[in-house]
Design an enzyme around this catalytic site. Structure first.
Site, mmCIF file in Angstrom:
data_model
loop_
_atom_site.group_PDB
_atom_site.id
_atom_site.type_symbol
_atom_site.label_atom_id
_atom_site.label_comp_id
_atom_site.label_asym_id
_atom_site.label_seq_id
_atom_site.Cartn_x
_atom_site.Cartn_y
_atom_site.Cartn_z
ATOM 1 N N HIS A 176 0.840 -1.198 0.000
ATOM 2 C CA HIS A 176 0.000 0.000 0.000
ATOM 3 C C HIS A 176 0.874 1.246 0.000
ATOM 4 O O HIS A 176 1.906 1.305 0.664
ATOM 5 C CB HIS A 176 -0.930 0.014 1.211
ATOM 6 C CG HIS A 176 -2.074 0.949 1.020
ATOM 7 N ND1 HIS A 176 -1.972 2.308 1.240
ATOM 8 C CD2 HIS A 176 -3.338 0.731 0.590
ATOM 9 C CE1 HIS A 176 -3.132 2.878 0.972
ATOM 10 N NE2 HIS A 176 -3.983 1.940 0.572
ATOM 11 N N HIS A 177 0.419 2.226 -0.754
ATOM 12 C CA HIS A 177 1.176 3.471 -0.916
ATOM 13 C C HIS A 177 1.346 4.210 0.410
ATOM 14 O O HIS A 177 2.269 5.019 0.564
ATOM 15 C CB HIS A 177 0.460 4.367 -1.925
ATOM 16 C CG HIS A 177 1.382 5.173 -2.766
ATOM 17 N ND1 HIS A 177 2.442 5.881 -2.273
ATOM 18 C CD2 HIS A 177 1.384 5.376 -4.100
ATOM 19 C CE1 HIS A 177 3.056 6.508 -3.257
ATOM 20 N NE2 HIS A 177 2.442 6.209 -4.380
ATOM 21 N N SER A 178 0.492 3.966 1.396
ATOM 22 C CA SER A 178 0.611 4.671 2.672
ATOM 23 C C SER A 178 1.839 4.223 3.462
ATOM 24 O O SER A 178 2.268 4.926 4.374
ATOM 25 C CB SER A 178 -0.652 4.483 3.519
ATOM 26 O OG SER A 178 -0.812 3.123 3.863
ATOM 27 N N ALA A 189 4.904 3.915 2.244
ATOM 28 C CA ALA A 189 5.975 4.814 1.789
ATOM 29 C C ALA A 189 5.683 5.188 0.338
ATOM 30 O O ALA A 189 4.800 4.601 -0.293
ATOM 31 C CB ALA A 189 7.337 4.129 1.895
#
Length: 158
Positions: free
Chosen positions: A140-142, A144
């Protein structure tokens, strides 16, 4: 440690923005894959991931999103973390060629991650090509930004 005493680390504003952009039609995942010309044993994959990826605490943490929307989301250690929930074995998609792998990756990219767990998965695709395998990594992009995540994935290689 009970839930009231767990260390809570607020998401950075940028990571929180990535998290809030997540919708059923806009999954905020970074997906990458590695292709190998020889098979890799699942036990070796788990050992490598355990040693290199889990060295980063974020991969053992889950995101908690408070029900009150004005409260910030935060990271906390997953008290039930199990590497087996994140590394999966898949049979070769027939006919085992590049197009079949691309279709598999497309299907995986369209499937949301489980937000009750740390936001990543790795799929070992056995029997890809003549005698090899592939690793499909979903993050998931959250966790990094894309460049940082690709560097982390590259740290898995020798």
């Amino acid at each position: 440690m009970d839930s009231k005493n767990r260390l809570r680390i607020p998401l950075s504003p940028v990571d929180n923005a990535w998290l809030r952009m997540e919708h059923a039609t806009n999954l905020m995942m970074i997906t990458g894959f590695f292709i190998f010309d020889q098979p890799i044993e699942m036990s070796r994959v788990k050992e490598l991931i355990g040693r290199r990826l889990l060295a980063y605490r974020r991969f053992r943490q889950r995101v908690v999103q408070p029900t009150l929307t004005w409260l910030p989301s935060y990271w906390e250690d997953d008290p039930h973390f199990d590497i087996n929930s994140h590394i999966r074995r898949l049979a070769r998609p027939e006919p085992g060629n590049q197009l079949a792998l691309q279709e598999l990756v497309n299907d995986l990219m369209s499937t949301p991650l489980d937000f009750s767990k740390p936001l990543w998965q790795i799929h070992l695709v056995e029997g890809y090509g003549d005698n090899g395998c592939a690793l499909v990594c979903r993050l998931h992009h959250s966790i990094a930004d894309g460049i940082a995540l690709m560097r982390i994935l590259l740290s898995l290689t020798d």
